[in-house]
Design an enzyme around this catalytic site. Structure first.
Site, PDB file in Angstrom:
ATOM      1  N   TYR A 146       5.443  48.121  54.221  1.00  0.00           N
ATOM      2  CA  TYR A 146       6.350  47.695  53.162  1.00  0.00           C
ATOM      3  C   TYR A 146       5.623  46.676  52.305  1.00  0.00           C
ATOM      4  CZ  TYR A 146      10.371  45.383  50.919  1.00  0.00           C
ATOM      5  OH  TYR A 146      11.258  44.844  50.012  1.00  0.00           O
ATOM      6  N   ASP A 241      -2.393  43.407  51.684  1.00  0.00           N
ATOM      7  CA  ASP A 241      -1.095  42.760  51.527  1.00  0.00           C
ATOM      8  C   ASP A 241      -0.886  41.877  52.757  1.00  0.00           C
ATOM      9  OD1 ASP A 241       1.450  41.883  51.252  1.00  0.00           O
ATOM     10  OD2 ASP A 241       2.381  43.870  51.057  1.00  0.00           O
ATOM     11  N   LYS A 269       5.708  34.595  52.101  1.00  0.00           N
ATOM     12  CA  LYS A 269       6.219  34.090  53.385  1.00  0.00           C
ATOM     13  C   LYS A 269       5.619  32.745  53.805  1.00  0.00           C
ATOM     14  CE  LYS A 269       8.266  38.404  54.585  1.00  0.00           C
ATOM     15  NZ  LYS A 269       7.786  39.759  54.359  1.00  0.00           N
TER      16      LYS A 269
END
Ligand SMILES: *Cc1c(COP(=O)(O)O)cnc(C)c1O
Length: 432
Positions: A146, A241, A269
């Site tokens: 994702y 990523d 994050k």
């Protein structure tokens, strides 16, 4: 049988009147495990307290950002001091340069970095940049990874290996999805076959170097190396990523841990310590294409926000110090203890299970393993996980409300928290 949380249930009923599904991000609605979500009142260290007065040892940690746990005093102080000086300026601050220097210092492949407000913004911007820099159209991603909710990334595989992508959500134009090719994770042969056939059309490969959005699935030996090799040979960019893995599987992220040098990296994050931050960056000559230095447009009213920079910078400085004292080894040892407890309890009960632990991430699967790709994780038993999840919640342990999400550890979880969680895991199997 699950514990009742009347205040949370009533809060959820009210929320559903005014927000789609009662939430601001879908997975918070507990659809994968059933029941209704508990509402947070406050957090302290490794513990989250709900509005019904229950306390949970928290392994969700806001989906990864809270590597210092909840409301760490030094981070709270940095953010409140910044807020008192003004919440946003719209002109540069020295804090942004300090933050950029700190990130570049920690992430081995990054020469230059641009701050944004979320992981989604980071990946979306990195892809635009990769397409502009290479002058090519196609993006390659892996099933089960994702990368946020931008159109180009909400794509599922068509039938067969590396077919043109199909929209994974209504509203994503077919043409956009078709410019994204999807491969199975950890499948070097499929990767090499695609690059042999179409390498010159590919702008970039984007990958979670340790997958964390189909549960925690580490790369098999050689997979990341193969990615670096084929992209370089074809003149395509490799985008790591590291929104989830950055500062989490090690101080230098997955690239530091596995010794791979991607062209571009996306972060999110942990970088914001629980405030809204993302970042993308990489090699100087590629990043020189970003506006205003170059022609690739990307902007943000609140990018580099002083509260977010103050919180993030404080957290990264603390991490650098803690890493020198064995933080990431300790997190991994804790994750391994939880994984071992899970596997031992499953074996004892004759329930097929497998588990992974790497740095501050772990994954628990109701599947006999090995787990290497989305094909594998999709075979895991969802109903058993739902029961397991609720049994742990009732025992005061909060895991992700889906098996296809990673578990997270913080620097403030204690040996005692882990011991109590091992016990809760073992006892949960009696209730399955
Ligand atoms: C969470 C995540 C994103 C999206 O980040 P948001 O801040 O939720 O937009 C992108 N990539 C990966 C690997 C993630 O884990």
């Amino acid at each position: 049988m699950t514990a009742s949380r009347p205040k949370s249930e009533s809060a959820f009923a009210q929320a559903k009147q005014v927000m789609p599904g009662g939430v601001n991000s879908p997975v918070r609605a507990f659809r994968a495990v059933g029941g209704s979500p508990f509402f947070a009142d406050h957090g302290e260290g490794p513990y989250l307290y709900d509005i019904d007065g229950n306390r949970y040892i928290d392994y969700l940690l806001s989906w990864g950002p809270l590597i210092w746990g909840h409301a760490h005093p030094e981070i709270v102080r940095a953010v409140t001091e910044a807020a008192a000086r003004g919440t946003s300026f719209g002109v540069p601050t020295e804090l942004e340069t300090e933050m950029a220097k700190q990130v570049i210092d920690l992430v081995p492949s990054m020469d230059v970095v641009r701050m944004v407000n979320s992981g989604t913004e980071a990946t979306m911007s990195a892809i635009r940049l990769a397409r502009a820099y290479t002058g090519r159209r196609y993006l390659v991603k892996f099933a089960g990874c994702y990368h946020g909710h931008a159109d180009a990334l909400l794509v599922k595989a068509g039938s067969g290996v590396a077919t043109l992508g199909l929209p994974d959500s209504p509203g994503v134009p077919q043409e956009t999805a078709q410019a994204t090719l999807t491969l199975p994770y950890n499948d070097e042969a499929a990767l090499r076959a695609l690059f042999a056939a179409r390498g010159e059309e590919i702008a970039a490969v984007i990958v979670e170097p340790v997958a964390g959005n189909m549960g925690c699935v580490p790369p098999v030996p050689g997979f990341l190396e193969a990615l670096r090799e084929v992209t370089r040979a074809a003149g395509a960019l490799l985008i790591f990523d590291e929104v989830m893995t950055g500062f989490r599987v090690g101080l230098g992220g997955a690239q530091g841990r596995f010794g791979i040098d991607p062209d571009l990296t996306t972060l999110g994050k942990v970088i914001g310590a629980g405030l809204p931050v993302g970042a993308y960056g990489g090699k100087r000559d590629i990043m020189a294409a970003v506006a205003p230095e170059g022609p690739v447009y990307q902007a943000g009213t609140l990018s580099g926000n002083p509260l977010a920079m103050a919180g993030g910078l404080t957290s990264l400085r603390m991490l650098a110090e803690a890493a020198a004292n064995g933080l990431y080894e300790r997190l991994e040892a804790y994750g391994q203890r939880l994984a071992d407890a899970f596997v031992a309890a499953g074996k004892k009960r004759g329930v097929p299970v497998s588990a992974h632990a790497i740095g501050g991430m772990f994954g628990l699967f109701f599947h006999g393993g090995p787990i290497r790709s989305a094909d594998d994780t999709s075979q895991a038993d969802k109903a058993l996980y739902a029961k397991f999840f609720h049994a742990l919640l009732d025992a005061g342990v909060s895991l992700a409300p889906s098996q296809l999400e990673a578990g997270f550890l913080s620097a403030v979880h204690t040996d005692d928290d882990i011991a109590r969680t091992e016990e809760a895991i073992t006892q949960a199997f009696d209730r399955l």
